[in-house]
Design a protein around this motif. Structure first.
Motif, short mmCIF file in Angstrom:
data_model
loop_
_atom_site.label_atom_id
_atom_site.label_comp_id
_atom_site.label_asym_id
_atom_site.label_seq_id
_atom_site.Cartn_x
_atom_site.Cartn_y
_atom_site.Cartn_z
N VAL A 169 0.82 -1.22 0.00
CA VAL A 169 0.00 0.00 0.00
C VAL A 169 0.86 1.27 0.00
CG1 VAL A 169 -1.83 1.26 1.17
CG2 VAL A 169 -1.90 -1.24 1.09
N PRO A 170 1.77 1.46 0.98
CA PRO A 170 2.60 2.68 0.92
C PRO A 170 3.52 2.70 -0.30
CG PRO A 170 2.73 1.63 3.09
CD PRO A 170 2.08 0.66 2.15
N GLY A 171 4.02 1.52 -0.70
CA GLY A 171 4.93 1.48 -1.85
C GLY A 171 4.27 1.95 -3.13
N VAL A 172 3.04 1.48 -3.36
CA VAL A 172 2.32 1.89 -4.57
C VAL A 172 2.04 3.40 -4.53
CG1 VAL A 172 0.11 1.72 -5.77
CG2 VAL A 172 1.30 -0.35 -5.04
N LEU A 173 1.55 3.90 -3.40
CA LEU A 173 1.22 5.32 -3.30
C LEU A 173 2.46 6.19 -3.45
CD1 LEU A 173 -1.33 5.16 -0.34
CD2 LEU A 173 -1.83 5.34 -2.78
N TRP A 174 3.57 5.78 -2.84
CA TRP A 174 4.80 6.59 -2.88
C TRP A 174 5.41 6.60 -4.28
CZ3 TRP A 174 10.21 4.99 -2.92
CH2 TRP A 174 11.09 6.07 -2.75
N LEU A 175 5.55 5.41 -4.88
CA LEU A 175 6.16 5.34 -6.20
C LEU A 175 5.30 6.04 -7.25
CD1 LEU A 175 7.55 1.68 -6.23
CD2 LEU A 175 8.88 3.80 -6.16
N ASN A 176 3.98 5.91 -7.12
CA ASN A 176 3.12 6.57 -8.08
C ASN A 176 3.13 8.09 -7.90
OD1 ASN A 176 1.13 6.36 -10.25
ND2 ASN A 176 -0.33 7.12 -8.74
N SER A 177 3.37 8.57 -6.67
CA SER A 177 3.47 10.02 -6.45
C SER A 177 4.77 10.57 -7.03
CB SER A 177 3.38 10.34 -4.96
OG SER A 177 4.50 9.80 -4.26
N ARG A 178 5.82 9.75 -7.02
CA ARG A 178 7.10 10.20 -7.58
C ARG A 178 7.10 10.18 -9.10
NH1 ARG A 178 12.31 7.44 -5.42
NH2 ARG A 178 13.13 9.09 -6.77
N SER A 179 6.54 9.11 -9.67
CA SER A 179 6.45 9.00 -11.14
C SER A 179 5.02 8.66 -11.50
CB SER A 179 7.41 7.93 -11.66
OG SER A 179 8.74 8.20 -11.27
N PRO A 180 4.15 9.65 -11.52
CA PRO A 180 2.71 9.37 -11.72
C PRO A 180 2.42 8.66 -13.04
CG PRO A 180 3.08 11.65 -11.00
CD PRO A 180 4.42 11.09 -11.36
N ILE A 181 1.58 7.66 -12.94
CA ILE A 181 1.11 6.95 -14.13
C ILE A 181 -0.16 7.65 -14.62
CG2 ILE A 181 0.19 4.75 -14.99
CD1 ILE A 181 1.92 3.35 -12.88
N TYR A 182 -0.19 7.93 -15.90
CA TYR A 182 -1.30 8.69 -16.47
C TYR A 182 -2.63 7.97 -16.25
CZ TYR A 182 -4.11 11.16 -19.96
OH TYR A 182 -5.10 11.88 -20.60
N LEU A 183 -3.58 8.69 -15.64
CA LEU A 183 -4.92 8.17 -15.36
C LEU A 183 -4.87 6.87 -14.54
CD1 LEU A 183 -6.78 8.79 -18.76
CD2 LEU A 183 -6.95 10.13 -16.67
N PHE A 184 -3.94 6.82 -13.58
CA PHE A 184 -3.78 5.58 -12.79
C PHE A 184 -5.07 5.20 -12.08
CE2 PHE A 184 -2.93 3.62 -8.65
CZ PHE A 184 -2.29 2.46 -9.06
N TRP A 185 -5.65 6.13 -11.34
CA TRP A 185 -6.85 5.78 -10.55
C TRP A 185 -8.07 5.59 -11.44
CZ3 TRP A 185 -6.14 3.93 -6.01
CH2 TRP A 185 -5.03 4.32 -5.26
N ALA A 186 -8.12 6.28 -12.54
CA ALA A 186 -9.26 6.09 -13.45
C ALA A 186 -9.23 4.73 -14.12
CB ALA A 186 -9.26 7.20 -14.51
N VAL A 187 -8.02 4.27 -14.48
CA VAL A 187 -7.88 2.99 -15.19
C VAL A 187 -7.77 1.81 -14.22
CG1 VAL A 187 -6.46 1.69 -16.81
CG2 VAL A 187 -6.80 4.15 -17.15
N PHE A 188 -6.94 1.97 -13.18
CA PHE A 188 -6.64 0.85 -12.28
C PHE A 188 -7.23 1.00 -10.88
CE2 PHE A 188 -2.93 1.27 -15.18
CZ PHE A 188 -3.09 0.08 -15.87
N GLY A 189 -8.01 2.04 -10.64
CA GLY A 189 -8.52 2.30 -9.30
C GLY A 189 -9.37 1.17 -8.74
N LEU A 190 -10.30 0.65 -9.53
CA LEU A 190 -11.17 -0.43 -9.06
C LEU A 190 -10.37 -1.69 -8.77
CD1 LEU A 190 -13.99 -1.51 -8.48
CD2 LEU A 190 -14.22 -2.07 -10.92
N PHE A 191 -9.45 -2.03 -9.67
CA PHE A 191 -8.60 -3.21 -9.46
C PHE A 191 -7.73 -3.04 -8.21
CE2 PHE A 191 -8.97 -3.69 -14.24
CZ PHE A 191 -9.85 -4.76 -14.16
N THR A 192 -7.22 -1.82 -8.02
CA THR A 192 -6.34 -1.56 -6.88
C THR A 192 -7.08 -1.72 -5.56
OG1 THR A 192 -4.95 -0.05 -8.17
CG2 THR A 192 -4.87 0.15 -5.78
#
Length: 251
Positions: A169-192
């Motif tokens: 959980v912290p690893g995903v949030l931290w790494l994604n904040s450093r190098s944001p993936i485009y539309l991460f929560w829109a595309v992968f939010g439900l799966f996450t």
């Protein structure tokens, strides 16, 4: 993805065979672990030969190493060399992790450490949950076996799921904040969210319930609870493997 999933499952089953003291469990359970691991490795190899993309010579060598180590574990179990089978199982686990990491090709290649950490976690969760449930079934016929291996395996599974939650959980949030993936929560939010809730939080509650049942010597109740937890863990780890390949984040 099936080839990666099955080889990590094989490695996790071998890890589960390493966790209990070899004299505390029956040879039948250890033999069952070896057979399951060998079948899973065989399924992984089958899908690997039919995958699209590049299959390297090093991967074929790793498949041979995994198979030979599992066969060594089975042979040692058949000959009642309990300590040899234990270390062969541990070696097979590490070989499966190396192979699984090699088979995983996420779109975000920069997070190589995340791939290895995730493969270790996925493998451990899958194998420990499956063999913990099957060890509970073993008490139906192995009346002389103490509860010590059941407690040890269940506690190990509980520790791994806590560690997975603390890293994922912290690893995903931290790494994604450093190098944001485009539309991460829109595309992968439900799966996450499904992966975190269904694959980590809810099984963690069930594992704690099983721990209480084991303490009360209610092995059949614990086995039933672990069956449900195992199904949820398999769903969660399948999602984790999919998200790892798509994002490169340590799910």
């Amino acid at each position: 993805m099936p080839e990666t999933f099955f080889v990590l499952l094989a490695g996790g089953v071998m890890l589960a065979a390493w966790v209990p003291r070899p004299t505390d469990v029956t040879l039948l359970w250890l033999r069952l672990a070896g057979i399951i691991a060998l079948v899973m490795a065989g399924l992984s190899f089958f899908f690997w030969t039919r995958r699209e993309g590049i299959s390297t010579h090093s991967q074929s060598i790793l498949y041979a190493a995994v198979a030979l180590l599992i066969l060594l574990q089975l042979a040692a179990t058949q000959l009642s060399h309990r300590h040899l089978q234990r270390w062969a199982a541990l070696a097979a686990f590490f070989a499966a992790i190396i192979l699984g990491s090699s088979l995983t090709r996420p779109s975000a290649e920069q997070h190589r450490a995340a791939i290895i950490i995730s493969c270790i976690g996925i493998s451990a969760m899958l194998g420990l949950s499956l063999m913990d449930m099957l060890l509970g079934h073993a008490y139906l016929t192995a009346s002389k076996m103490t509860l010590r291996p059941f407690k040890r395996l269940n506690n190990t599974l509980g520790f791994v799921i806590l560690l997975r939650t603390a890293i994922a959980v912290p690893g995903v949030l931290w790494l994604n904040s450093r190098s944001p993936i485009y539309l991460f929560w829109a595309v992968f939010g439900l799966f996450t969210m499904t992966r975190w809730l269904v694959g980590l939080v809810v099984p963690g509650i069930f594992i704690y319930m099983a721990r209480d049942c084991i303490a009360r010597r209610a092995t059949q109740s614990a086995t039933g609870i672990l069956y449900v937890a195992g199904v949820l863990i398999f769903v969660g780890e399948l999602l984790a493997l999919y998200l790892l390949r798509e994002t490169g984040l340590p799910f």
